[in-house]
Each structure stands twice: as C-alpha cells, then as structure tokens.
Design a protein around this motif. Structure first.
Motif, mmCIF file in Angstrom:
data_model
loop_
_atom_site.group_PDB
_atom_site.id
_atom_site.type_symbol
_atom_site.label_atom_id
_atom_site.label_comp_id
_atom_site.label_asym_id
_atom_site.label_seq_id
_atom_site.Cartn_x
_atom_site.Cartn_y
_atom_site.Cartn_z
ATOM 1 N N TYR A 67 29.392 45.028 59.073
ATOM 2 C CA TYR A 67 29.062 46.120 58.606
ATOM 3 C C TYR A 67 28.415 46.092 57.420
ATOM 4 N N ALA A 68 28.851 45.400 56.338
ATOM 5 C CA ALA A 68 28.280 45.394 55.014
ATOM 6 C C ALA A 68 27.129 44.416 55.176
ATOM 7 N N THR A 69 26.968 43.511 55.633
ATOM 8 C CA THR A 69 25.926 42.498 55.951
ATOM 9 C C THR A 69 24.808 43.491 56.599
ATOM 10 N N CYS A 70 24.938 44.036 57.772
ATOM 11 C CA CYS A 70 23.887 44.606 58.398
ATOM 12 C C CYS A 70 23.349 46.024 57.431
ATOM 13 N N SER A 71 24.356 46.759 56.840
ATOM 14 C CA SER A 71 23.821 47.891 56.268
ATOM 15 C C SER A 71 23.029 47.628 54.956
ATOM 16 N N SER A 72 23.286 46.570 54.227
ATOM 17 C CA SER A 72 22.752 46.100 53.112
ATOM 18 C C SER A 72 21.220 45.572 53.419
ATOM 19 N N LEU A 73 21.190 44.708 54.607
ATOM 20 C CA LEU A 73 20.001 44.399 55.072
ATOM 21 C C LEU A 73 18.936 45.394 55.644
ATOM 22 N N MET A 74 19.670 46.388 56.117
ATOM 23 C CA MET A 74 18.992 47.491 56.903
ATOM 24 C C MET A 74 18.511 48.535 55.938
ATOM 25 N N LEU A 75 19.066 48.487 54.646
ATOM 26 C CA LEU A 75 18.463 49.374 53.580
ATOM 27 C C LEU A 75 17.159 48.912 53.172
ATOM 28 N N VAL A 76 17.163 47.737 52.993
ATOM 29 C CA VAL A 76 15.856 46.828 52.632
ATOM 30 C C VAL A 76 14.822 46.834 53.641
ATOM 31 N N MET A 77 15.144 46.501 54.831
ATOM 32 C CA MET A 77 14.335 46.348 55.830
ATOM 33 C C MET A 77 13.668 47.903 56.215
ATOM 34 N N ASN A 78 14.460 48.875 56.037
ATOM 35 C CA ASN A 78 13.872 50.314 56.294
ATOM 36 C C ASN A 78 12.894 50.559 55.353
ATOM 37 N N ALA B 155 29.697 49.602 62.347
ATOM 38 C CA ALA B 155 30.013 50.821 61.542
ATOM 39 C C ALA B 155 31.225 51.537 62.297
ATOM 40 N N TRP B 156 31.162 51.903 63.501
ATOM 41 C CA TRP B 156 31.952 52.372 64.475
ATOM 42 C C TRP B 156 33.336 51.621 64.554
ATOM 43 N N LEU C 206 37.791 54.332 52.252
ATOM 44 C CA LEU C 206 37.407 52.974 52.326
ATOM 45 C C LEU C 206 36.106 52.666 52.953
ATOM 46 N N PHE C 207 35.634 53.279 53.969
ATOM 47 C CA PHE C 207 34.466 53.135 54.775
ATOM 48 C C PHE C 207 33.392 53.836 53.646
ATOM 49 N N THR C 208 33.517 55.015 53.140
ATOM 50 C CA THR C 208 32.561 55.439 52.145
ATOM 51 C C THR C 208 32.384 54.440 50.900
ATOM 52 N N ILE C 209 33.468 53.463 50.404
ATOM 53 C CA ILE C 209 33.268 52.770 49.480
ATOM 54 C C ILE C 209 32.374 51.492 49.825
ATOM 55 N N LEU C 210 32.716 51.063 51.194
ATOM 56 C CA LEU C 210 31.965 50.143 51.431
ATOM 57 C C LEU C 210 30.628 50.345 51.711
ATOM 58 N N GLY C 211 30.143 51.787 52.059
ATOM 59 C CA GLY C 211 28.688 52.069 52.047
ATOM 60 C C GLY C 211 28.081 52.070 50.516
ATOM 61 N N ASN C 212 28.814 52.300 49.609
ATOM 62 C CA ASN C 212 28.563 52.542 48.274
ATOM 63 C C ASN C 212 28.407 51.108 47.799
ATOM 64 N N VAL C 213 29.275 49.998 48.510
ATOM 65 C CA VAL C 213 28.947 48.615 47.989
ATOM 66 C C VAL C 213 27.556 48.111 48.665
ATOM 67 N N CYS C 214 27.372 48.473 49.820
ATOM 68 C CA CYS C 214 26.227 48.108 50.405
ATOM 69 C C CYS C 214 24.730 48.466 49.646
ATOM 70 N N ALA D 22 34.316 49.591 62.136
ATOM 71 C CA ALA D 22 34.879 49.522 60.735
ATOM 72 C C ALA D 22 35.585 50.901 60.563
ATOM 73 N N ARG D 23 34.761 52.148 61.056
ATOM 74 C CA ARG D 23 35.664 53.315 60.979
ATOM 75 C C ARG D 23 36.846 53.394 61.701
ATOM 76 N N SER D 24 37.043 52.778 62.674
ATOM 77 C CA SER D 24 38.249 52.954 63.553
ATOM 78 C C SER D 24 39.336 52.113 63.006
ATOM 79 N N LEU D 25 39.071 51.200 62.112
ATOM 80 C CA LEU D 25 39.976 50.459 61.448
ATOM 81 C C LEU D 25 40.469 50.696 59.917
ATOM 82 N N VAL D 26 39.717 51.495 59.254
ATOM 83 C CA VAL D 26 39.828 51.668 57.970
ATOM 84 C C VAL D 26 39.931 53.140 57.900
#
Length: 332
Positions: free
Chosen positions: A47-58, A265-266, A276-284, A268-272
């Motif tokens: 999730y962290a990898t895809c989200s970080s790259l997605m923000l840039v590619m968008n 994302a789904w 913590l998921f919100t923090i992961l989004g902030n890290v991204c 990770a949401r089911s596991l944390v």
C-alpha cells in the motif's frame, strides 16, 4: 459441527492459548503469528509503495490531461472491470454482486466521493502545506474513534507521543515551506469530519461485511464509486478529445497503480487499526513530497527535510492499540 467447535476453542479460552501444552502447539502458534506478521508487512509495504507513486503519477496525469474526473473515472471503472474479468476467468476469487453487500458498500463510495469534493474545496481556501497540517492531525481524532466505535484500547503513552510528534513534524515542514494560509473554515471542517468518519466506517466494513476475498472489496467499492463520475466527466469532453497518446499512456499507468493500490489498501485496512492506516497514508504523503523534491524544481529547505524525516521516525515508533477483547497471543 465438531470441527468448527475445535477450531474456535483457542478463541473461547485464551488462557489455554497462552500456555500451549505441547511443543507442537507452541510451534503452531508461533507459525501463525509469523504468517500474520508477514501478511501485514506485505499489505503495508504494498500500500505504501503504490500510494506514494500514485500521488506523484496523479499529479503528472492531470498535468498532461486536465480532466481530473475522467482520470479518476478511468482508474475506478477499469479497476472493477479488470477484477471482474479476471475473476470470470477463474484466476482469482471475486464475490458476486449481492444486495446486502451493495447496501454496505454504498456509503463507502459516497464517502469517498464526498471526501474528494471536500478536499478540492478545502484546497481552494488553504494551500497544500496548510492542508497537510489538517491531514496529519487526524490520527489524534481517529485514535479516539477507534476506542469509542471499534473496540480498541486508547494508545499507549509512547504512541500518543508519536502522534503528537507526527503533527509537529508536519507543522514544522509546512510553516517553513510556505505561510500558513486558510480561509473557508467550513469546508476545512467538513473535510475533516468526512475523512475521519470515512476511515472509521471503512474499518467497520472490513470487520463486519463477510467477503469471499479481498478482491470482492475492490470490485464493490470501485464499481459504486465510478457510477457518478460518468456524469461528472461529461463536462470535460473537450480536454478528453484533445488528449495526446502520451497523456493516455500516463492515465493507463495510473489505472494499473490504482488497481494495485485499491487491493493493498483494503487488505491493509483489514489487518491494522483505522489509526495506523491513517498514519500510513500520512507517511505516503511524506514519501511523495520527497519524490516531488527530487524530480521537480520545488526544493525544500534543510529544516523542512529534517521535519519530514522527523515524521517518518515518529510513524516508525508508533504502536497500534490492541483490541480490548482480543486474546493476548493473537496479532493485534
């Protein structure tokens, strides 16, 4: 069903699980914990990898094709269509469309679109750096909601400190990178409320709506969210008709990233926890800022870079609060 009773016994009697009677039982418990930890690491890193790259590619996508509704429509529609097609081929397990599940996922899609709308309106009245401060303060609120609505303990003293450090690091970066600018507090407050409730409800859905696989969540959420975007994209026909081949290729890259990010994302949401998921989004967000600084001409000050690193350190040392009724030997 004697088999079901036997498998549920460790959950019903956690004191037995805490002290396995045989070496084989101890090894089995350790193996389960290792598998759970590996699955969580797989989901979080993906999730962290895809989200970080997605923000840039968008950012690149809406630059080469100034039609944000169309870009988002391509991502969501292609995601659920690809999942359904691969599922029909028998390569993955995908849930069939059922009315009860549609009712459960409809608020998910509506909250997703409402959050995007409120995000856009907020950025009309506040700069990106100011919005970053709002975003990084949300874990403080969501951690309380985790306790009230989702049955978790309050964070430990160390975790509370990490949440405050995360916010202070974001404030340090934002206030040195640009002036604090905010107007239209109504939209800022609206986004804040929608975002926090969205995080809590999504975690509730993963815990209460029984799905055959994680791909089912990807199918339902993307299908329902894509429907209103058809009408929103109608106002961008001129930009779509003038789109270059290069622009369409960039959009295709975001489609692939979007499908992968939705799955991770789904999962990770089911596991944390929701916090913590919100923090992961902030890290991204922090990682994407680092990528922006490296690729484009927007250079952060040394102090700003130090603040971003401070955020990463705070996120690393955060430990999610355990469930109040979870056995001590199970991953929390």
């Amino acid at each position: 069903k004697p088999e079901a009773s036997a498998s549920a016994a460790p959950l019903a009697a956690p004191d037995v699980a805490k002290a396995p009677s045989t070496p084989a039982a101890k090894m089995s418990g350790g193996t389960q914990q290792e598998m759970a930890a590996s699955k969580m690491l797989f989901a979080v890193v993906g999730y962290a990898t895809c989200s970080s790259l997605m923000l840039v590619m968008n950012k690149v996508a809406v630059h080469v094709l100034p039609a944000p509704s169309f870009v988002l429509l391509c991502q969501l529609f292609s995601s659920w269509a690809a999942v359904k097609l691969v599922g029909c081929c028998g390569c993955i397990v995908v849930d069939d469309l059922e009315w009860n599940k549609l009712k459960a996922f409809l608020p998910v899609s509506m909250a997703f679109l409402a959050c995007i709308f409120a995000n856009i309106k907020t950025l009309q009245y506040a700069n990106v750096e100011t919005f970053m401060i709002f975003r990084f303060s949300t874990p403080l609120c969501i951690s309380r909601a985790d306790y009230v609505f989702l049955g978790r303990h309050l964070p430990s003293a160390r975790s509370w400190l990490c949440l405050v450090m995360l916010l202070l690091g974001a404030m340090g970066y934002a206030l040195t990178d640009a002036a604090y600018v905010v107007r239209g507090y109504m939209f800022c407050g609206l986004w804040y409320f929608i975002f926090c409730m969205d995080q809590i409800y999504l975690k509730h859905v993963t815990s209460t709506v029984k799905m055959e696989s994680n791909w089912g969540r990807v199918l339902y959420s993307n299908l329902l969210a894509s429907l209103p975007l058809f009408f929103m994209a109608l106002g961008e026909q001129e930009a779509i008709q003038n789109a270059s081949t290069e622009a369409l290729m960039v959009v295709m890259v975001t489609v692939v990233l979007g499908t992968a990010m939705s799955y991770y994302a789904w999962l990770a949401r089911s596991l944390v926890s929701a916090t913590l998921f919100t923090i992961l989004g902030n890290v991204c967000k922090v990682v994407s800022i680092g990528i922006n600084v490296s690729l484009w001409d927007k250079h952060a000050s040394p102090f700003g870079i130090a603040c971003l690193m401070f955020c990463l350190v705070a996120a690393y040392f955060y430990k999610q609060a355990p469930l109040r009724d979870a056995p001590a030997d199970l991953p929390k």
